[in-house]
Every structure is written in structure tokens, then in C-alpha cells.
Motif scaffolding. Structure first.
Motif, mmCIF file in Angstrom:
data_model
loop_
_atom_site.group_PDB
_atom_site.id
_atom_site.type_symbol
_atom_site.label_atom_id
_atom_site.label_comp_id
_atom_site.label_asym_id
_atom_site.label_seq_id
_atom_site.Cartn_x
_atom_site.Cartn_y
_atom_site.Cartn_z
ATOM 1 N N LEU A 67 49.308 1.261 -116.466
ATOM 2 C CA LEU A 67 48.940 1.065 -115.068
ATOM 3 C C LEU A 67 50.199 0.672 -114.316
ATOM 4 O O LEU A 67 50.837 -0.328 -114.647
ATOM 5 C CB LEU A 67 47.885 -0.034 -114.923
ATOM 6 N N THR A 68 50.564 1.479 -113.322
ATOM 7 C CA THR A 68 51.705 1.172 -112.467
ATOM 8 C C THR A 68 51.168 0.786 -111.098
ATOM 9 O O THR A 68 50.482 1.583 -110.448
ATOM 10 C CB THR A 68 52.645 2.388 -112.339
ATOM 11 N N CYS A 69 51.445 -0.429 -110.679
ATOM 12 C CA CYS A 69 51.009 -0.907 -109.367
ATOM 13 C C CYS A 69 51.975 -0.366 -108.322
ATOM 14 O O CYS A 69 53.180 -0.612 -108.398
ATOM 15 C CB CYS A 69 50.979 -2.429 -109.339
ATOM 16 N N LEU A 70 51.456 0.369 -107.357
ATOM 17 C CA LEU A 70 52.299 0.983 -106.334
ATOM 18 C C LEU A 70 52.294 0.191 -105.038
ATOM 19 O O LEU A 70 53.348 -0.160 -104.518
ATOM 20 C CB LEU A 70 51.855 2.425 -106.079
ATOM 21 N N VAL A 71 51.099 -0.087 -104.486
ATOM 22 C CA VAL A 71 50.988 -0.764 -103.202
ATOM 23 C C VAL A 71 49.768 -1.668 -103.200
ATOM 24 O O VAL A 71 48.688 -1.260 -103.622
ATOM 25 C CB VAL A 71 50.844 0.262 -102.048
#
Length: 123
Positions: A67-71
């Protein structure tokens, strides 16, 4: 499971709250969610059903390795999260919208999860 935080929430406690809550929600971490969630929670799942209890989070059918948190953003009584989830050779965007119980944004009372969308690959 690998979690990559956004590193962009340092100056906004409300934005950090949205990112932290989203990580716990998407990883189904009920222990952490219990302290951050209103007792009258309503969660709209992407496939249609509404659940009113964190114990029903197993109905959220979401599998990923990363999971990559973007905004993460918050204003007033609302917040939103955009992240990327990766499972093997597939990467999708996932969005979550929140309504806070109060303007303090210390508890979530309503969650809407949107259907993950494939990320277009260009070469």
C-alpha cells in the motif's frame, strides 16, 4: 505486507489522521480502528453493502502486498485518501472518503470506499 507512507502530512494533524486511519482500515487493523471510530460507524463498501460495525470488516474484499499512500486531505468535517495497492503484477488506485464525527477530526463516523481502479501502464 508493505506500507509506504506519503511523508506529506507532517504539518497537518488532520491529514495525518486521515492517512493513519486509512492504513488501519485497508489493513483491517481493528485494534487501532476501535479508538478512532465513532460507535455509530457506517462504512459503505465498494461492492455495495453497508456495514455498521468494525467486526464486519471481513466483508471488505481487498488483497494487496503493498500500500502506497499518495494523498490525504482533510477540511472541516470531511477527509479523503488516495493510495495505490499492488498485488503481484497488478497495481490499482484506491480512494476513501470520510466524514468526521466533529470538527476536531478525532473520530470517523462515515466511510465510503470506492472500487479500486487499475492504473494505466504506458510504455
Amino acid at each position: 505486507m508493505k506500507i509506504i507512507p506519503s511523508q506529506t502530512c507532517g504539518n497537518s494533524p488532520k491529514n495525518q489522521f486521515v492517512e493513519t486511519y486509512s492504513i488501519h482500515l485497508l489493513t483491517k487493523n481493528q485494534n487501532e480502528l476501535n479508538n478512532l471510530t465513532d460507535s455509530a460507524i457506517m462504512i459503505q463498501l465498494p461492492n455495495g453493502p453497508v456495514i455498521n460495525s468494525l467486526t464486519d470488516l471481513d466483508q471488505l474484499e481487498l488483497a494487496f502486498e503493498t500500500l502506497t499512500c499518495l494523498v490525504s486531505i482533510a477540511h472541516g468535517r470531511h477527509g479523503s485518501f488516495l493510495g495505490a495497492i499492488r498485488q503481484k503484477d497488478s497495481e490499482k488506485l484506491i480512494a476513501v472518503h470520510y466524514e468526521f464525527k466533529t470538527l476536531k477530526a478525532d473520530k470517523i463516523k462515515h466511510v465510503t470506499l470506492f472500487e479500486p481502479l487499475p492504473i494505466s501502464q504506458t510504455t
